[in-house]
Scaffold this motif. Structure first.
Motif, PDB file in Angstrom:
ATOM      1  N   UNK A   1      46.319  22.179  27.340  1.00 42.90           N
ATOM      2  CA  UNK A   1      46.697  22.597  25.878  1.00 42.90           C
ATOM      3  C   UNK A   1      46.388  23.915  25.560  1.00 42.90           C
ATOM      4  N   UNK A   2      47.219  24.428  24.695  1.00 47.68           N
ATOM      5  CA  UNK A   2      47.132  25.875  24.185  1.00 47.68           C
ATOM      6  C   UNK A   2      45.805  26.224  23.925  1.00 47.68           C
ATOM      7  N   UNK A   3      44.737  25.416  23.143  1.00 49.47           N
ATOM      8  CA  UNK A   3      43.449  25.970  22.952  1.00 49.47           C
ATOM      9  C   UNK A   3      42.731  26.226  24.179  1.00 49.47           C
ATOM     10  N   UNK A   4      43.006  25.596  25.264  1.00 55.11           N
ATOM     11  CA  UNK A   4      42.283  25.600  26.723  1.00 55.11           C
ATOM     12  C   UNK A   4      42.698  26.678  27.511  1.00 55.11           C
ATOM     13  N   UNK A   5      43.993  27.116  27.342  1.00 51.04           N
ATOM     14  CA  UNK A   5      44.543  28.087  28.187  1.00 51.04           C
ATOM     15  C   UNK A   5      43.630  29.384  28.380  1.00 51.04           C
ATOM     16  N   UNK A   6      43.257  30.093  27.277  1.00 51.33           N
ATOM     17  CA  UNK A   6      42.094  31.252  27.323  1.00 51.33           C
ATOM     18  C   UNK A   6      41.145  31.122  28.387  1.00 51.33           C
ATOM     19  N   UNK A   7      40.400  29.899  27.851  1.00 51.51           N
ATOM     20  CA  UNK A   7      39.300  29.554  29.137  1.00 51.51           C
ATOM     21  C   UNK A   7      39.686  29.412  30.472  1.00 51.51           C
ATOM     22  N   UNK A   8      40.930  28.757  30.712  1.00 50.10           N
ATOM     23  CA  UNK A   8      41.266  28.879  31.924  1.00 50.10           C
ATOM     24  C   UNK A   8      41.642  30.310  32.455  1.00 50.10           C
ATOM     25  N   UNK A   9      42.314  30.907  31.682  1.00 48.96           N
ATOM     26  CA  UNK A   9      42.727  32.224  32.123  1.00 48.96           C
ATOM     27  C   UNK A   9      41.365  33.254  32.362  1.00 48.96           C
ATOM     28  N   UNK A  10      40.323  32.905  31.640  1.00 50.00           N
ATOM     29  CA  UNK A  10      39.346  33.846  31.655  1.00 50.00           C
ATOM     30  C   UNK A  10      38.417  33.613  33.165  1.00 50.00           C
ATOM     31  N   UNK A  11      38.564  32.143  33.510  1.00 50.40           N
ATOM     32  CA  UNK A  11      38.021  31.832  34.857  1.00 50.40           C
ATOM     33  C   UNK A  11      38.604  32.361  35.939  1.00 50.40           C
ATOM     34  N   UNK A  12      40.009  32.268  35.847  1.00 49.45           N
ATOM     35  CA  UNK A  12      40.737  32.930  36.829  1.00 49.45           C
ATOM     36  C   UNK A  12      40.593  34.336  37.164  1.00 49.45           C
ATOM     37  N   UNK A  13      40.616  34.831  35.818  1.00 54.72           N
ATOM     38  CA  UNK A  13      40.290  36.502  35.826  1.00 54.72           C
ATOM     39  C   UNK A  13      39.161  37.010  36.382  1.00 54.72           C
ATOM     40  N   UNK A  14      37.973  36.182  36.182  1.00 49.01           N
ATOM     41  CA  UNK A  14      36.654  36.762  36.619  1.00 49.01           C
ATOM     42  C   UNK A  14      36.783  36.375  38.091  1.00 49.01           C
ATOM     43  N   UNK A  15      37.497  35.381  38.713  1.00 54.87           N
ATOM     44  CA  UNK A  15      37.369  35.154  40.297  1.00 54.87           C
ATOM     45  C   UNK A  15      38.382  36.217  40.793  1.00 54.87           C
ATOM     46  N   UNK A  16      39.318  36.456  39.968  1.00 53.24           N
ATOM     47  CA  UNK A  16      40.333  37.522  40.672  1.00 53.24           C
ATOM     48  C   UNK A  16      39.675  38.914  40.937  1.00 53.24           C
ATOM     49  N   UNK A  17      38.769  39.256  39.819  1.00 49.93           N
ATOM     50  CA  UNK A  17      38.061  40.429  39.930  1.00 49.93           C
ATOM     51  C   UNK A  17      37.020  40.366  40.902  1.00 49.93           C
ATOM     52  N   UNK A  18      36.461  39.284  41.041  1.00 47.69           N
ATOM     53  CA  UNK A  18      35.438  38.925  42.139  1.00 47.69           C
ATOM     54  C   UNK A  18      36.336  39.386  43.634  1.00 47.69           C
ATOM     55  N   UNK A  19      37.406  38.606  43.868  1.00 50.49           N
ATOM     56  CA  UNK A  19      38.151  38.997  44.880  1.00 50.49           C
ATOM     57  C   UNK A  19      38.520  40.433  45.147  1.00 50.49           C
ATOM     58  N   UNK A  20      39.080  41.046  44.155  1.00 54.90           N
ATOM     59  CA  UNK A  20      39.452  42.517  44.293  1.00 54.90           C
ATOM     60  C   UNK A  20      38.228  43.245  44.717  1.00 54.90           C
ATOM     61  N   UNK A  21      36.972  43.155  44.084  1.00 58.12           N
ATOM     62  CA  UNK A  21      35.801  44.004  44.239  1.00 58.12           C
ATOM     63  C   UNK A  21      35.420  43.763  45.693  1.00 58.12           C
ATOM     64  N   UNK A  22      35.327  42.160  46.037  1.00 60.27           N
ATOM     65  CA  UNK A  22      34.888  42.173  47.481  1.00 60.27           C
ATOM     66  C   UNK A  22      35.709  42.954  48.624  1.00 60.27           C
ATOM     67  N   UNK A  23      37.087  42.925  48.260  1.00 59.58           N
ATOM     68  CA  UNK A  23      38.114  43.520  49.029  1.00 59.58           C
ATOM     69  C   UNK A  23      37.955  45.120  49.284  1.00 59.58           C
ATOM     70  N   UNK A  24      37.710  45.661  48.129  1.00 56.25           N
ATOM     71  CA  UNK A  24      37.465  46.963  47.920  1.00 56.25           C
ATOM     72  C   UNK A  24      36.189  47.517  48.657  1.00 56.25           C
ATOM     73  N   UNK A  25      35.281  46.712  48.582  1.00 50.63           N
ATOM     74  CA  UNK A  25      34.085  47.108  49.452  1.00 50.63           C
ATOM     75  C   UNK A  25      34.267  47.270  51.016  1.00 50.63           C
ATOM     76  N   UNK A  26      35.337  46.605  51.263  1.00 48.74           N
ATOM     77  CA  UNK A  26      35.226  46.349  52.745  1.00 48.74           C
ATOM     78  C   UNK A  26      35.727  47.833  53.337  1.00 48.74           C
ATOM     79  N   UNK A  27      35.178  48.012  54.488  1.00 50.55           N
ATOM     80  CA  UNK A  27      35.349  49.377  55.235  1.00 50.55           C
ATOM     81  C   UNK A  27      36.943  49.574  55.261  1.00 50.55           C
ATOM     82  N   UNK A  28      37.366  50.972  55.411  1.00 52.06           N
ATOM     83  CA  UNK A  28      38.732  51.042  55.462  1.00 52.06           C
ATOM     84  C   UNK A  28      39.589  50.155  56.498  1.00 52.06           C
TER      85      UNK A  28
END
Length: 274
Positions: free
Chosen positions: A235-262
């Motif tokens: 529902x519309x009122x739950x979408x921001x919560x879903x988006x926030x969870x996905x965004x948090x995990x997206x940033x975690x994945x990005x950070x993990x990849x950026x920490x890898x050696x070249x």
């Protein structure tokens, strides 16, 4: 044009046609696709498509179901895909994030990577909610612009770039309701504003999806994490919560990849996407 040049040009053309057929096969349903449908998807006449499919079957990259005359991806194709997946360390990094998001949301969570003008689903983790939806299978390919993942991957692009992508994908997107340029432009604008994209494919009215894009160091869209479920779960009122969870995990994945050696990051092709 010399005979040698003509032969080389013809060989490249045949290869490109075969690749188009393989991509069409990857988009086919689990029961396979008919020759006529594959020929149309690959923009080939039926005789050419039949000849190329016969060769792909001989090489194990395609299979023909004798009882229904449909074609499907062959087992040897999956062996090649498995070898290629060894280069995508990002999928391994993403799996833990998918597990966390699925446990927290209760809905199925997906990870997809951009592949040219398409995206490929690399991983799925189902949630705990009793009713689950599976709009994407692992290994399935869809055009950019299709669904929430397709919109999320377009949103970081400049307007001229995403418009060019949609122009190239126009024939394939026309097959799905709600994929017209105006609807997609509105969905891209909303994704930029909200921080997540919503399902834009009205051909699946009972299913909703939200997706967040992952970027490389240069801000280029490379992959996306998404959640999908029945409409009542989004529902519309739950979408921001879903988006926030996905965004948090997206940033975690990005950070993990950026920490890898070249060397490892380049092997995963994380830093080399267009």
């Amino acid at each position: 044009m010399t005979e040698k040049t003509a032969s080389k040009t013809g060989g490249v053309q045949v290869l490109r046609r075969a690749v188009r057929l393989l991509k069409a096969l990857s988009e086919a349903p689990a029961e396979g696709a008919r020759l006529a449908d594959l020929a149309a998807a690959a923009e080939l006449d039926r005789a050419t498509a039949h000849r190329l499919l016969a060769t792909l079957c001989e090489e194990g990259l395609a299979e023909r179901e004798a009882d229904n005359r449909r074609y499907a991806i062959g087992l040897d194709f999956f062996a090649l895909a498995a070898a290629a997946s060894n280069r995508f360390d990002v999928a391994e990094v993403a799996h833990e994030s998918l597990q966390r998001a699925a446990a927290e949301l209760g809905d199925s969570v997906y990870f997809a990577v951009r592949s040219g003008d398409d995206y490929l689903c690399l991983d799925v983790v189902t949630g705990s909610y009793p009713v689950q939806t599976l709009p994407l299978d692992i290994g399935s390919r869809r055009p950019l612009g299709a669904g929430a993942i397709g919109v999320a991957l377009l949103a970081p692009m400049g307007d001229a770039e995403w418009q060019a992508v949609l122009a190239r994908n126009a024939a394939r997107l026309d097959a799905s309701a709600g994929q017209d340029p105006d609807s997609l432009a509105a969905a891209i604008a909303a994704a930029r504003s909200d921080g997540y994209a919503q399902q834009a494919d009205r051909s699946l009215p009972a299913i909703r999806m939200a997706a967040v894009v992952l970027l490389n160091r240069r801000g280029r869209p490379l992959s996306a994490i998404a959640a999908a479920g029945i409409a009542d779960r989004f529902p519309p009122d739950r979408l921001p919560e879903i988006g926030a969870v996905l965004a948090r995990e997206a940033r975690r994945i990005e950070e993990a990849m950026w920490r890898l050696p070249d060397a490892a990051r380049h092997r995963a092709r994380w830093a080399t996407a267009p």
